[in-house]
Design a protein around this motif. Structure first.
Motif, PDB file in Angstrom:
ATOM      1  N   GLY A  48       0.816  -1.171   0.223  1.00 25.18           N
ATOM      2  CA  GLY A  48       0.061  -0.168  -0.015  1.00 25.18           C
ATOM      3  C   GLY A  48       0.701   1.197   0.018  1.00 25.18           C
TER       4      GLY A  48
ATOM      5  N   ASN B 249      -4.065   1.657   2.633  1.00 24.59           N
ATOM      6  CA  ASN B 249      -4.492   0.751   1.817  1.00 24.59           C
ATOM      7  C   ASN B 249      -6.305   1.151   1.410  1.00 24.59           C
ATOM      8  N   GLU B 250      -6.332   1.735   0.303  1.00 24.18           N
ATOM      9  CA  GLU B 250      -7.520   2.032  -0.137  1.00 24.18           C
ATOM     10  C   GLU B 250      -8.220   3.262   0.937  1.00 24.18           C
TER      11      GLU B 250
END
Length: 114
Positions: free
Chosen positions: A4, A94-95
């Motif tokens: 990430g 991450n996202e």
């Protein structure tokens, strides 16, 4: 660090106070100029497990924790693996979610919590 993006905090140019999430104005001095500083990790202070996520059917459990950064700021993160309370964790994004993973964070064990 986990897969990430790197985890980044904003730091006031005037007084060096760290803030996450980013703010428009520094709570310490009122300045509005910031620099972005990557943070490798912190220390896991608290953790809990959510067995159900509101509004989402069939979800698995989610572990959340409070991570104290070296600056003294705290961040709520999803916890991967099973790091012990008081142990160093690596941080990543991450996202859009902050992830705390046990492992090879180079942060010193400066925190002496219960």
């Amino acid at each position: 660090m986990s897969a990430g993006e790197p985890f980044v905090v904003t730091v006031c140019v005037t007084c060096d106070r760290a803030a996450y999430p980013p703010r428009a104005v520094c709570a310490g001095c009122g300045a509005s100029e910031w620099r972005h500083t990557p943070v490798a990790g912190g220390v896991l202070e608290h953790a809990t497990i959510l067995r159900r996520v509101a509004g989402v059917a069939g979800t698995s459990t989610v572990a959340l924790g409070v991570v104290r950064l070296e600056s003294g700021s705290r961040v709520i993160a999803r916890v991967k693996g099973r790091p012990a309370l008081g142990s160093a964790v690596a941080l990543s994004l991450n996202e859009g979610a902050v992830l705390a993973s046990p492992g090879k964070s180079k942060i010193k064990k400066w925190w002496k919590g219960a």
